[in-house]
Design a protein around this motif. Structure first.
Motif, short mmCIF file in Angstrom:
data_model
loop_
_atom_site.label_atom_id
_atom_site.label_comp_id
_atom_site.label_asym_id
_atom_site.label_seq_id
_atom_site.Cartn_x
_atom_site.Cartn_y
_atom_site.Cartn_z
N LEU A 59 0.76 -1.18 -0.05
CA LEU A 59 0.03 -0.03 0.21
C LEU A 59 0.84 1.18 0.03
O LEU A 59 0.55 2.30 -0.80
CB LEU A 59 -0.87 0.10 1.03
CG LEU A 59 -1.97 -1.14 1.24
CD1 LEU A 59 -2.82 -0.87 2.59
CD2 LEU A 59 -3.13 -0.79 -0.08
N VAL A 60 1.81 1.36 0.84
CA VAL A 60 2.64 2.55 0.83
C VAL A 60 3.76 2.59 -0.51
O VAL A 60 3.55 3.68 -0.78
CB VAL A 60 3.88 2.43 2.11
CG1 VAL A 60 4.80 3.71 2.09
CG2 VAL A 60 3.06 2.31 3.43
N ALA A 61 4.01 1.40 -0.90
CA ALA A 61 4.78 1.50 -2.32
C ALA A 61 3.83 2.07 -3.35
O ALA A 61 4.19 2.89 -4.23
CB ALA A 61 5.26 0.08 -2.38
N GLY A 62 2.40 1.58 -3.62
CA GLY A 62 1.67 1.98 -4.36
C GLY A 62 1.35 3.58 -4.23
O GLY A 62 1.48 4.37 -5.23
N ALA A 63 1.13 3.94 -2.97
CA ALA A 63 0.82 5.38 -2.88
C ALA A 63 2.23 6.42 -3.21
O ALA A 63 2.18 7.43 -3.96
CB ALA A 63 0.72 6.05 -1.31
N PRO A 192 12.58 8.25 3.78
CA PRO A 192 12.03 7.65 4.88
C PRO A 192 11.03 6.86 4.48
O PRO A 192 10.77 5.38 5.09
CB PRO A 192 11.77 8.44 6.06
CG PRO A 192 11.43 9.63 5.52
CD PRO A 192 12.54 9.76 4.18
N PHE A 193 10.07 7.01 3.53
CA PHE A 193 8.85 6.27 3.22
C PHE A 193 9.40 5.24 2.54
O PHE A 193 8.87 3.94 2.45
CB PHE A 193 7.78 7.25 2.65
CG PHE A 193 7.42 8.03 3.48
CD1 PHE A 193 6.45 7.70 4.63
CD2 PHE A 193 7.75 9.46 3.53
CE1 PHE A 193 5.81 8.75 5.56
CE2 PHE A 193 7.14 10.55 4.33
CZ PHE A 193 6.33 10.16 5.33
N VAL A 194 10.34 5.45 1.34
CA VAL A 194 10.91 4.18 0.83
C VAL A 194 11.63 3.12 1.59
O VAL A 194 11.49 2.04 1.63
CB VAL A 194 12.11 4.56 -0.40
CG1 VAL A 194 12.81 3.63 -0.95
CG2 VAL A 194 11.33 5.82 -1.21
N VAL A 195 12.19 3.71 2.78
CA VAL A 195 12.70 2.88 3.75
C VAL A 195 11.76 2.15 4.41
O VAL A 195 11.94 0.70 4.60
CB VAL A 195 13.73 3.41 4.83
CG1 VAL A 195 13.97 2.84 6.15
CG2 VAL A 195 14.68 4.60 4.60
N THR A 196 10.60 2.60 4.76
CA THR A 196 9.54 1.93 5.40
C THR A 196 8.98 0.92 4.30
O THR A 196 8.57 -0.36 4.64
CB THR A 196 8.33 2.73 5.52
OG1 THR A 196 8.71 4.04 6.56
CG2 THR A 196 7.01 2.22 6.06
N ALA A 242 1.46 4.21 11.48
CA ALA A 242 2.19 4.40 12.80
C ALA A 242 3.76 4.22 12.30
O ALA A 242 4.70 4.78 12.75
CB ALA A 242 1.79 3.94 13.90
N PHE A 243 3.93 3.02 11.72
CA PHE A 243 5.21 2.57 11.48
C PHE A 243 5.83 3.46 10.67
O PHE A 243 6.99 3.64 10.88
CB PHE A 243 5.08 1.08 10.71
CG PHE A 243 6.60 0.48 10.68
CD1 PHE A 243 7.14 -0.24 11.78
CD2 PHE A 243 7.43 0.29 9.37
CE1 PHE A 243 8.34 -0.67 11.74
CE2 PHE A 243 8.36 -0.20 9.38
CZ PHE A 243 8.97 -0.94 10.80
N SER A 244 5.20 4.02 9.57
CA SER A 244 5.84 4.97 8.62
C SER A 244 6.08 6.11 9.35
O SER A 244 7.22 6.70 9.09
CB SER A 244 4.92 5.47 7.71
OG SER A 244 4.69 4.20 6.67
N ALA A 245 5.31 6.71 10.48
CA ALA A 245 5.61 7.70 11.20
C ALA A 245 7.04 7.51 12.02
O ALA A 245 7.75 8.59 12.14
CB ALA A 245 4.59 8.15 12.16
#
Length: 318
Positions: A59-63, A192-196, A242-245
């Motif tokens: 989901l995060v990768a898609g965003a 950091p979102f790519v790290v996540t 939360a994990f992304s934050a």
């Protein structure tokens, strides 16, 4: 105590964003202990946790792809390996072991109290790496471990908390603390979102494989709406949000600041576990938990005490 000049990226981190990220980690992660307990009443612990993080990572990768194109996910081999290592420490050994412990009968509130010692473990890793924290910090760590002993003794000696699950939770805290300490010290993607994304995909994939190899089976049609609601909450709020934050905080603020979530998470978890699942809360457990939380407060307050106040923006970090 090491004092380093704040990097421009950290200095530019808007106070509002830092505060928002902290609030998310404070409240949402406190509630995830209850959601995990509800989920594992029907779902297998490791596979459900693995699929949770795989789904959140996708989901995060898609965003990110929608907003920045596929190129935004480009990383070097070294960066990818770094993400995999942190994913092993935070997702597999951290979140995975907590899920396994709650599946084995660990009350959600007491689990959160034990995990609250993570900032104290971080200080221990700093000492082992050659740093010399201030005396107040060392005193806070000693006080915190005293409280930890009280919590463990109150629930492991004739309590309802199976001893093996306490050992698993303590190991999870050790791993989470090491991953938090280690992450800023290795080469990772700047975003950091790519790290996540890669940490969740690596950790989620590993958990799923381990669970399946251990005989777990994931049968979507066999679970109730309540179990799916808990799982969905963990995906969207516990992982995506939360994990992304938390990962963003680790790269945008001092680790000691990110670790302050340990103040609030146990309070939220204990209250929710007591109100929703009627989990017992004994006086010794409360006393030990209060000591642990106060010790974390002492440690973090000591970490934020500047050594050389002046016009230059300097702070104690990691």
């Amino acid at each position: 105590m090491t004092v380093t000049t704040v990097t421009p990226a950290k200095a530019r981190s808007p106070l509002l964003l830092v505060g928002t990220a902290l609030a998310i980690v404070y409240v949402v992660w406190g509630s995830t202990y209850l959601a995990i307990r509800i989920m594992v009443e029907e779902m297998p612990p490791l596979v459900s946790a693995g699929v949770r993080f795989l789904t959140a990572g996708v989901l995060v990768a898609g965003a990110l792809v929608v907003r920045g194109g596929p190129g935004r996910l480009a990383v070097t081999r070294r960066e990818l390996l770094g993400c995999a290592r942190i994913g092993l420490l935070l997702v597999v050994m951290g979140q995975g072991l907590v899920t396994l412990a709650e599946y084995g009968g660990a009350p959600s509130g007491i689990t959160a109290l034990l995990i609250a010692a993570v900032p104290l473990w971080v200080i221990c890793y700093r000492v082992l790496s050659g740093e010399r924290p201030a005396g107040r910090t060392v005193a806070g760590v000693a006080m915190g471990f005293g409280g930890l002993v009280v919590v463990v003794a109150a629930n492991g000696l004739g309590g309802a908390f199976p001893v093996w699950t306490m050992a698993v939770v303590l190991l999870a805290g050790l791993s989470w603390a090491f991953g938090s300490w280690y992450q800023p010290r290795i080469e990772l993607p700047r975003d950091p979102f790519v790290v996540t994304v890669y940490e969740m995909l690596a950790g989620g994939g590993a958990l799923t494989v381990i669970g399946l190899a251990g005989g777990e089976r994931f049968d979507p049609l066999a679970y109730s709406a309540g179990a799916w609601a808990a799982w969905g909450y963990l995906v969207l709020f516990g992982s995506v949000l939360a994990f992304s934050a938390y990962i963003w905080l680790l790269q945008s603020a001092a680790t000691s600041l990110a670790a302050t979530y340990a103040y609030v998470n146990p309070l939220v978890a204990v209250c929710l576990g007591w109100l929703t699942l009627a989990e017992p809360v004994t006086v010794p457990t409360l006393a030990g938990g209060v000591v642990v939380v106060l010790a974390v407060a002492v440690v973090v307050r000591s970490e934020f005490r500047p050594a050389n106040p002046g016009p230059t923006d300097r702070r104690r970090v990691r």
